[in-house]
Design an enzyme around this catalytic site. Sequence first.
Site, short mmCIF file in Angstrom:
data_model
loop_
_atom_site.label_atom_id
_atom_site.label_comp_id
_atom_site.label_asym_id
_atom_site.label_seq_id
_atom_site.Cartn_x
_atom_site.Cartn_y
_atom_site.Cartn_z
N HIS A 1 0.83 -1.20 0.00
CA HIS A 1 0.00 0.00 0.00
C HIS A 1 0.87 1.26 0.00
CE1 HIS A 1 -3.25 2.67 1.81
NE2 HIS A 1 -3.84 2.12 0.78
N LYS B 1 3.18 4.40 -1.03
CA LYS B 1 3.20 5.38 -2.12
C LYS B 1 4.53 6.10 -2.07
CE LYS B 1 -1.51 4.95 -1.64
NZ LYS B 1 -2.24 4.26 -0.56
N ASP C 1 16.40 10.47 -8.82
CA ASP C 1 17.84 10.71 -8.73
C ASP C 1 18.39 10.51 -7.32
OD1 ASP C 1 17.86 11.29 -11.42
OD2 ASP C 1 17.77 13.46 -11.14
N HIS D 1 -9.44 11.35 1.56
CA HIS D 1 -8.45 10.28 1.47
C HIS D 1 -7.13 10.61 2.17
CE1 HIS D 1 -6.01 7.11 -0.61
NE2 HIS D 1 -7.16 6.46 -0.53
N LYS E 1 -4.18 11.04 5.08
CA LYS E 1 -3.64 10.20 6.13
C LYS E 1 -2.55 11.00 6.84
CE LYS E 1 -4.05 6.81 2.47
NZ LYS E 1 -5.40 6.32 2.67
N ASP F 1 0.63 17.53 19.28
CA ASP F 1 1.22 18.61 20.08
C ASP F 1 1.90 19.68 19.22
OD1 ASP F 1 0.32 17.49 22.41
OD2 ASP F 1 2.22 16.52 22.92
#
Length: 425
Positions: free
Chosen positions: A166, A168, A173, A343, A345, A350
């Site tokens: 999952h 991404k 380079d 979508h 995440k 703090d």
Amino acid sequence: MKTRTVWIVLLSVIATLVVVFLALNLSAGEKHIEEKLERLYATDAPQFRRSMDVLLGPPFVEGNRTQVLVNGDEIFPAMLEAIRAARSSITFETYIYWSGTIGREFADALTERARAGVKVHVLLDWIGSVKMEDGFIDELERAGVEVERYHEPHWSNFGRLNNRTHRKLLVVDGTVGFTGGVGIADQWRGNAQDGEHWRDTHFRIEGPVVAQIQAVFMDNWIKSTGNVLHGELYFPALQPRGDQPAQMFSSSPTGGSESMRLMYLMAITAAERSIHLSASYFVPDELAIRALAAAARRGVKVQIILPGQEIDAEVVRRASRSRWGELLEAGVEIGEYQDTMFHCKVLVVDTLLVSVGSTNFDNRSLSLNDEANLNVLHAGFAERQIEIFEQDLRRTRPVTLQAWERRPWQEKLVEQLASLLGSQL
């Protein structure tokens, strides 16, 4: 009689294989954290950083710069610009890659760089890329791009078909990295202006932590191909690019599946003032619920943004809603995002710790999938993420304890049934 016996034996073999398949794929493998973490320090204490260093894997490194990219109108141009500017190597791992206009743009950019002599390596999850046209892959491979499909069905990975990547990750380079929530599909285009264009956040990273991002890509590349990519093309010397301490760590059922769960629990337990959580799929287990509720009860302001009715996995929303009671009773604020799929995440604790990446707040991410998150300890960066959180919060519908308790019994029943699937969501 003989024919009947053969059929009985054949059916027995098939039934045995199905049972073995389910046993292998529906179990999480490693042991879970079962006990509540003791609160020993706050997020701004040196011990918090030391604990994150040793328990999650790679240590925080200094000198990084992380740029937040909001929605497809900012995310895709930045990623494509980096790809088109590549001079030596591109490593790209993603769960979702579907056909469509943005899929075409990425395929064109990657093939052009490969033809120009850049080493291009693409790792696609098999399930996540089933909507990708075979023609795209053929074009990439003809241009010299190395393309691998993670856990494509085969007898050799029979027991791991429920384990998906999952992650991404994009590294160009060896010097510029990207991570976040976005997939390569047209749903992520635009600016979350309507139900056809999703709300998401991605991040562009420079500095020494990019080597850690590259190392996470190499983890699954080696598992998939057996080949080790190394040397100056992939791991050049990296100079400081900013003032952010950062750490990239990963989790996988084949090693360290509890790292992501541990990070969330450590951060929530250490929180003193505030927790801002943006979660696209939120099905917390009892330990996480107790940790969030305990934080709220000791005076921490806990706010959570979740998808509303616009969601691509209704069963997840149903399972999630069944678990909100203790959180709402403790004073946790929950808002359901309106108008389009949410979508994002992102965890901010703090106004100091920011954790971003591919991980959802559910058992699939915390135990079954391969995930990767970037942690940044920087007040200025955290403040910017809270500004974005507050903008999103204005597009939510608040959920009250009274409204949650008064929902129709039919909804409660469906939600309880969905919750039974929590270990696979």
